[in-house]
Design an enzyme around this catalytic site. Sequence first.
Site, PDB file in Angstrom:
ATOM      1  N   TYR A  20     -37.631  34.658 -25.057  1.00 32.25           N
ATOM      2  CA  TYR A  20     -36.778  34.137 -25.318  1.00 32.25           C
ATOM      3  C   TYR A  20     -38.127  34.293 -26.767  1.00 32.25           C
ATOM      4  CZ  TYR A  20     -35.386  30.611 -22.234  1.00 32.25           C
ATOM      5  OH  TYR A  20     -35.115  30.130 -21.276  1.00 32.25           O
ATOM      6  N   PHE A  79     -28.702  23.048 -18.962  1.00 29.89           N
ATOM      7  CA  PHE A  79     -27.823  22.412 -19.044  1.00 29.89           C
ATOM      8  C   PHE A  79     -27.560  20.888 -18.472  1.00 29.89           C
ATOM      9  CE2 PHE A  79     -25.450  26.557 -18.830  1.00 29.89           C
ATOM     10  CZ  PHE A  79     -25.732  27.595 -20.162  1.00 29.89           C
ATOM     11  N   PRO A  80     -28.463  20.171 -18.706  1.00 31.52           N
ATOM     12  CA  PRO A  80     -28.389  18.622 -18.674  1.00 31.52           C
ATOM     13  C   PRO A  80     -27.151  17.412 -19.436  1.00 31.52           C
ATOM     14  CG  PRO A  80     -30.697  18.843 -19.769  1.00 31.52           C
ATOM     15  CD  PRO A  80     -29.937  20.750 -19.864  1.00 31.52           C
ATOM     16  N   LEU A  81     -27.112  18.031 -20.547  1.00 30.06           N
ATOM     17  CA  LEU A  81     -25.536  17.528 -21.155  1.00 30.06           C
ATOM     18  C   LEU A  81     -24.772  18.260 -21.498  1.00 30.06           C
ATOM     19  CD1 LEU A  81     -28.018  16.506 -24.315  1.00 30.06           C
ATOM     20  CD2 LEU A  81     -27.540  14.275 -21.806  1.00 30.06           C
ATOM     21  N   GLY A  82     -24.085  18.777 -20.143  1.00 27.23           N
ATOM     22  CA  GLY A  82     -23.610  20.268 -20.671  1.00 27.23           C
ATOM     23  C   GLY A  82     -24.005  21.042 -21.576  1.00 27.23           C
TER      24      GLY A  82
END
Length: 304
Positions: free
Chosen positions: A68, A221-224
Amino acid sequence: MTSANQRPNPPGGTASLAGRPVARVGFGAMQLPGPGVTGPPRDRDAALAVLRRAVELGVNHIDTAQYYGPDVANELIHAALYPYPEDLVLVSKVGAERDDRGGWMPAQRPEQLRAGVEANLRSLAVEQVDVVNLRLLDAEQHHEAGGQEVDLASQLAEMVALRDEGKIGGIGISNVTIDQLRQALPIGIACVQNAYSLLDRSGEPLLDLCREHDLAWVPYFPLGSAFPGVAKVTEHPAVVTAASALGATPAQIGLAWLLAHDPHVLLIPGTSSLNHLTENVAAGEVQMDEKLMAALDGLVAPPG
């Protein structure tokens, strides 16, 4: 630095990760570097403040990767938090590298996995990374990478060797199929990181297997996400309505549903904003009754 015995209650409650107790709402460091997860942050002081505030709020599970930036997220974690609190669990991942233009390249061979772990040890200034996830490539990524496919058994053997040497504490696996997870189980797996959300439950069979073997399930991607074809939880009308009724935000509803859905779920929402950090951590306090949970359980992703 706030000491462990002065911390607030762990956000979202507590679960186990590689034998260590962690707050169920953690923090993902992917958004701390610059645009495209490349280069330094737009505001270094703000990034350091987010990390320090996360720990002050009770977060003790930070997910990162040496690539990262590259090097940026780990350097920020070290600058903000070293010497690390005794209860802090640092989780990294290997399986990728960055090119000189910030592109993502596979690094799946055993010697590359080892090099990735060594890079994390140096940049975080630790003798052992608490957990390291082996992030596998999916079929499309294999094709884009020119077919760099490595035998999973060889990869797992290298991860076990690194654990036996004390360089990593626990082995996780990411972007995995159910057959790959079954193959990995005998070596002792600490966690699974796969895409999963209120509107994307394609990973439910994997979660069932994690439940059976008492493994932490850490959804990304817990919220998309902003990627095409990935449903955004915060835009679903039922989620927006629930948020309004509870005085919460749609993001908090999406995260709270994950926490309530299964006790093996650990969250690592990422942000470079203090306000969003506070909002994410507060999702651990959102209480949803059985009627609302049943309504949310029945949701499906909209077409497209």
